[in-house]
Write a protein that holds these residues in place. Structure first.
Motif, PDB file in Angstrom:
ATOM      1  N   THR A   1      33.939  -2.461 -20.388  1.00 26.04           N
ATOM      2  CA  THR A   1      34.009  -2.206 -22.029  1.00 26.04           C
ATOM      3  C   THR A   1      32.421  -1.112 -22.089  1.00 26.04           C
ATOM      4  OG1 THR A   1      31.559  -3.540 -21.426  1.00 26.04           O
ATOM      5  CG2 THR A   1      33.909  -5.161 -22.116  1.00 26.04           C
TER       6      THR A   1
ATOM      7  N   ASP B   1      34.455  -3.613 -30.625  1.00 25.07           N
ATOM      8  CA  ASP B   1      33.563  -4.412 -29.896  1.00 25.07           C
ATOM      9  C   ASP B   1      34.569  -5.651 -29.577  1.00 25.07           C
ATOM     10  OD1 ASP B   1      33.535  -5.410 -32.210  1.00 25.07           O
ATOM     11  OD2 ASP B   1      31.944  -6.805 -32.168  1.00 25.07           O
ATOM     12  N   LYS B   2      35.929  -5.637 -29.717  1.00 24.85           N
ATOM     13  CA  LYS B   2      37.064  -6.974 -29.546  1.00 24.85           C
ATOM     14  C   LYS B   2      38.035  -5.768 -27.852  1.00 24.85           C
ATOM     15  CE  LYS B   2      35.776  -9.449 -33.008  1.00 24.85           C
ATOM     16  NZ  LYS B   2      34.750  -8.408 -33.173  1.00 24.85           N
TER      17      LYS B   2
ATOM     18  N   TYR C   1      40.227 -11.050 -28.405  1.00 22.25           N
ATOM     19  CA  TYR C   1      38.836 -12.191 -27.554  1.00 22.25           C
ATOM     20  C   TYR C   1      37.815 -11.309 -28.094  1.00 22.25           C
ATOM     21  CZ  TYR C   1      42.447 -13.747 -23.827  1.00 22.25           C
ATOM     22  OH  TYR C   1      43.039 -14.448 -23.164  1.00 22.25           O
ATOM     23  N   GLN C   2      36.981 -11.970 -28.157  1.00 21.35           N
ATOM     24  CA  GLN C   2      35.449 -11.754 -28.484  1.00 21.35           C
ATOM     25  C   GLN C   2      34.604 -11.517 -26.904  1.00 21.35           C
ATOM     26  OE1 GLN C   2      33.271 -11.502 -31.715  1.00 21.35           O
ATOM     27  NE2 GLN C   2      32.504 -10.323 -29.742  1.00 21.35           N
ATOM     28  N   LEU C   3      34.047 -10.283 -27.229  1.00 19.26           N
ATOM     29  CA  LEU C   3      33.119  -9.562 -25.674  1.00 19.26           C
ATOM     30  C   LEU C   3      31.882 -10.398 -26.065  1.00 19.26           C
ATOM     31  CD1 LEU C   3      35.339  -7.018 -24.629  1.00 19.26           C
ATOM     32  CD2 LEU C   3      35.866  -9.197 -23.783  1.00 19.26           C
TER      33      LEU C   3
ATOM     34  N   ARG D   1      36.179 -15.640 -25.538  1.00 17.06           N
ATOM     35  CA  ARG D   1      36.761 -16.467 -26.066  1.00 17.06           C
ATOM     36  C   ARG D   1      37.444 -15.250 -26.883  1.00 17.06           C
ATOM     37  NH1 ARG D   1      35.118 -17.864 -31.462  1.00 17.06           N
ATOM     38  NH2 ARG D   1      34.106 -16.429 -31.080  1.00 17.06           N
TER      39      ARG D   1
ATOM     40  N   LEU E   1      40.478 -15.506 -29.999  1.00 21.94           N
ATOM     41  CA  LEU E   1      39.648 -15.457 -31.546  1.00 21.94           C
ATOM     42  C   LEU E   1      41.281 -15.125 -32.127  1.00 21.94           C
ATOM     43  CD1 LEU E   1      37.220 -12.689 -32.131  1.00 21.94           C
ATOM     44  CD2 LEU E   1      36.846 -15.246 -32.000  1.00 21.94           C
TER      45      LEU E   1
END
Length: 215
Positions: free
Chosen positions: A100, A152-153, A180-182, A186, A188
């Motif tokens: 990330t 940020d995804k 995905y949310q990081l 999760r 999305l």
């Protein structure tokens, strides 16, 4: 006489000592160096170093080893940090890796599962979703083909085979992209892409394999 000498010749013959395989040294500059031991051979096959992926903050590195055993290939990822013990990451049979942007998490993708590790080895996992099937159809996951970041995804593209529920050969292939949310990992949104096109995916689909951060 020959029969008595033969065992001695075999015992003192041309057997050369096996040299130990040296560890992989990761250089963290002013923070020092870390020696990462190579994993033990599997089925007489040595582990091959595939990549050393340095985090953006250059305070951690993912060291990936793979075994290319006929009909069965797998990998293992080890986490190196200056002044810390080397960690073997749990469930790290992955082929694709990236950090990330903040350098706090390592993301990996195996055949059909996405995993996210923190810097102490904790792991989260998720199997990317698929769009609902049409009536009388079922979907079988084949492979995660792309793994990349946009802001940020996390974006994950997966190829699947679609079959009739009654059986038979695959009717077609389908690519789905999951956003995905990081760092919660999760999901999305899941969007199916039309064959040969970019579609209305939540992430723009790259035409080539995304570039990994420099090691």
């Amino acid at each position: 006489m020959f029969a008595l000498l033969l065992p001695a010749v075999l015992a003192t013959g041309n057997t050369a000592p096996v040299s130990p395989v040296p560890p992989v040294t990761v250089d963290f500059g002013a923070r020092g160096k870390v020696a990462v031991p190579r994993p033990a051979p599997q089925a007489d096959f040595e582990a091959q170093l595939r990549q050393v992926l340095m985090s953006p903050r250059r305070d951690a590195a993912a060291v990936q080893f793979c075994w290319d055993i006929p009909k069965y290939a797998f990998c293992r990822v080890m986490l190196a940090r200056p002044g810390q013990s080397v960690l073997t990451l749990k469930n790290s049979d992955v082929r694709k890796l990236l950090w990330t942007p903040d350098g706090k998490y390592l993301v990996g993708a195996g055949a059909n599962t996405v995993r996210l590790w923190n810097l102490v080895g904790g792991v989260r996992a998720h199997v990317p979703g698929l769009e609902p099937n049409q009536p009388n159809e079922r979907t079988v996951t084949r492979d995660i083909t792309w793994l990349w970041l946009e802001r940020d995804k996390l974006c994950v593209a997966m190829v699947s085979d679609v079959f009739k529920t009654s059986g038979g050969y695959a009717l077609r292939q389908r690519t789905s992209t999951t956003l995905y949310q990081l760092p919660a990992l999760r999901p999305l949104k899941v969007v199916g892409l039309p064959a040969g096109g970019t579609g209305e995916a939540p992430c723009s689909v790259p035409h080539t394999e995304p570039q990994t951060p420099p090691s």
